[in-house]
Design an enzyme around this catalytic site. Structure first.
Site, PDB file in Angstrom:
ATOM      1  N   HIS A 157     -11.681  50.135  63.531  1.00 55.29           N
ATOM      2  CA  HIS A 157     -10.333  49.765  63.921  1.00 55.29           C
ATOM      3  C   HIS A 157      -9.967  50.437  65.237  1.00 55.29           C
ATOM      4  CE1 HIS A 157      -9.569  47.968  60.004  1.00 55.29           C
ATOM      5  NE2 HIS A 157     -10.096  49.045  59.456  1.00 55.29           N
ATOM      6  N   CYS A 199      -9.907  46.201  67.545  1.00 50.02           N
ATOM      7  CA  CYS A 199      -8.717  45.584  68.122  1.00 50.02           C
ATOM      8  C   CYS A 199      -8.331  46.329  69.397  1.00 50.02           C
ATOM      9  CB  CYS A 199      -7.556  45.634  67.131  1.00 50.02           C
ATOM     10  SG  CYS A 199      -7.740  44.559  65.696  1.00 50.02           S
TER      11      CYS A 199
END
Length: 395
Positions: A157, A199
Site C-alpha cells: 500500500h 497507490c
C-alpha cells in the site's frame, strides 16, 4: 506512472535482472558495452495479514521468475513478513499462488528479512550494502560493484509521498530518493531498475528522482492515482478479475500492475524483450459461518476506522483553511515535476501530530498524506495543526 532516466541507454537494453546467462546485455548497442558484473535483486512485500495476501504472492512470483532466469539466491534478497503461507485462513497450507491457475510460488523463497526485521532501516541498509545498519535478518546486502545491475521490486500500500512496511516507520519519498542518490554516489552499480506497486506510487519519484542516476523506474500508478488488486473474492461481492479458487475468501491473489509484468515475463522471451516493450504491453491493462461473521466484523471495523480518519482530516482542514476552502486546499495536486512537499520534516511531524491526537492514520489513511503535505506547503505551523487536531479529536 512511467519514469525514464537516461533512457537512451535503456531503450535497447534487456530487462537486466530477468534475462538468462550471457544474453543479459547482448542487445545493448547504444554504448557498445558487452561485459557485465553481477545481477542483484531486492524484493519487498511491505504488508502483513491475510487480506494483504497479494503482496507476498507478487514478491514470491518475482523470486521464481528470477531463479528461472539464472540468478543465485546469494544475489536475491527478500523482505516479507511471512505470515501468509501458513496462515490459518490459507486453504492451501504452505502454498502461495499468484493467479487462479498458478503453481506454488512460495517454495524455495529465501527468508532474509521477515517479521519485525522486515522494516525500512534494513531495506535502506540492504540497498546501500551497509551491514552495520542491519538489525536481525540474514545479513545479506547488495554488495555490488561498479559494473553490477540492480533490480528493486516493491509491492504494498501507499499514499502521496509514502509507502508502507509491515513494521513502522513508513518509507517516505525523500528518504528513499536520498538512499538511491547515496547508492549512486558510491559508484556501486551500473544500471538500476525499480518497479513499484502501490497507490500514488508515482509521487515517490516525481520531482525527486534526479537525472544522471541511470535508474529506470516504472510505477503502478501516477502521483495521484490508485493502483488495483485483481483475482479477488469478497463475501457478497462479484469477483474482481478472474475468481480465485474455492477457499480463498476475502482476499486477492495479485495486483494488476504486478501480475501484468510478471505474467508477461512468464510468457515472453526475456532475452529479446526490452523494458520499453514490456511497459507498452501493460500500461493499458484493464482494470464456515464463523469465518463469514468474522469477515463482516472486520469489514464493519474497517469502514468505521476509515470514516473516522476521513472526518478528522476534513475537520482539521476546515479549521485551518475554512469550511469552503479546506477541501480544495487539501486536495491540491502539484504540477508534474514538483515534489509532493517542500519540507519533508514538516510532513513527517504533521502526521505524528495527527496520530498523537486522532489515532493511527492507518494504511487506508495514507491517502490523506497529500493533505498534510499541502498544509506544510501553505505555511501552516506545528502549533496550528496541533491545536486543530486537538480540537477535532479530543472531544
Amino acid at each position: 506512472m512511467f519514469v525514464k532516466i537516461n533512457v537512451a541507454s535503456f531503450l535497447v537494453a534487456l530487462f537486466v535482472v530477468l534475462v538468462e546467462g550471457s544474453n543479459v546485455i547482448e542487445s545493448i548497442v547504444e554504448d557498445h558495452e558487452h561485459s557485465i558484473g553481477t545481477q542483484w535483486a531486492v524484493l519487498v512485500a511491505g504488508s502483513s495479514d491475510w487480506y494483504n495476501y497479494r503482496h507476498q504472492a507478487d514478491i514470491c512470483h518475482a523470486y521464481q521468475l528470477l531463479k528461472k532466469g539464472g540468478l543465485k539466491d546469494e544475489h536475491i534478497i527478500v523482505f516479507m513478513y511471512d505470515d501468509i503461507a501458513y496462515n490459518s485462513e490459507n486453504p492451501r497450507r504452505g502454498v502461495i499462488i499468484n493467479n487462479p491457475h498458478g503453481q506454488d510460488v512460495y517454495k524455495g523463497v529465501p527468508k532474509d528479512y521477515t517479521g519485525k526485521y522486515c522494516n525500512a532501516q534494513n531495506f535502506y541498509g540492504v540497498i546501500l550494502g551497509n551491514k552495520s545498519a542491519l538489525t536481525g535478518g540474514s545479513g545479506k546486502v547488495v554488495n555490488s560493484g561498479p559494473n553490477d545491475h540492480i533490480f528493486i521490486y516493491y509491492a504494498d500500500h501507499g499514499g502521496p509521498g509514502v509507502i508502507d512496511m509491515p513494521i513502522e516507520p513508513s518509507i517516505y519519498a525523500k528518504d528513499l530518493n536520498e538512499v538511491l542518490k547515496k547508492k549512486h554516489a558510491s559508484r556501486t552499480y551500473k544500471k538500476m531498475v525499480f518497479y513499484m506497486e502501490a497507490c500514488d506510487s508515482g509521487s515517490m519519484f516525481d520531482g525527486l528522482l534526479e537525472e544522471g542516476l541511470n535508474i529506470y523506474v516504472t510505477t503502478a500508478s501516477k502521483p495521484a492515482e490508485d493502483s488495483w488488486a485483481t483475482y479477488c473474492s469478497f463475501s457478497g461481492e462479484p469477483c474482481l478479475g478472474e475468481c480465485p479458487p474455492k477457499g480463498f475468501n476475502n482476499t486477492c491473489l495479485g495486483d494488476l500492475f504486478s501480475v501484468s509484468w510478471l505474467e508477461n515475463s512468464d510468457l515472453h522471451d526475456r532475452r529479446v524483450e526490452t523494458l520499453e516493450k514490456q511497459y507498452q504491453r501493460f500500461q493499458d491493462a484493464p482494470e464456515g459461518s464463523t469465518r463469514k461473521s468474522e469477515a463482516y466484523r472486520k469489514l464493519s471495523e474497517a469502514i468505521s476506522e476509515r470514516e473516522h480518519v476521513d472526518k478528522c482530516v476534513k475537520y482539521i482542514g476546515q479549521i485551518l483553511f475554512g469550511v469552503k476552502n479546506g477541501p480544495e486546499v487539501l486536495n491540491i495536486v502539484r504540477p508534474a515535476g514538483q515534489p509532493l512537499v517542500d519540507d519533508w520534516d514538516c510532513l513527517k511531524s504533521f502526521v505524528k501530530i495527527f496520530e498523537s491526537h486522532c489515532g493511527s492514520l492507518t494504511r487506508y489513511g495514507r491517502k490523506h498524506v497529500r493533505g498534510f503535505a499541502n498544509m506544510c506547503n501553505a505555511g501552516i505551523q506545528r502549533d496550528q495543526i496541533d491545536a486543530a487536531a486537538k480540537q477535532t479529536c479530543s472531544s
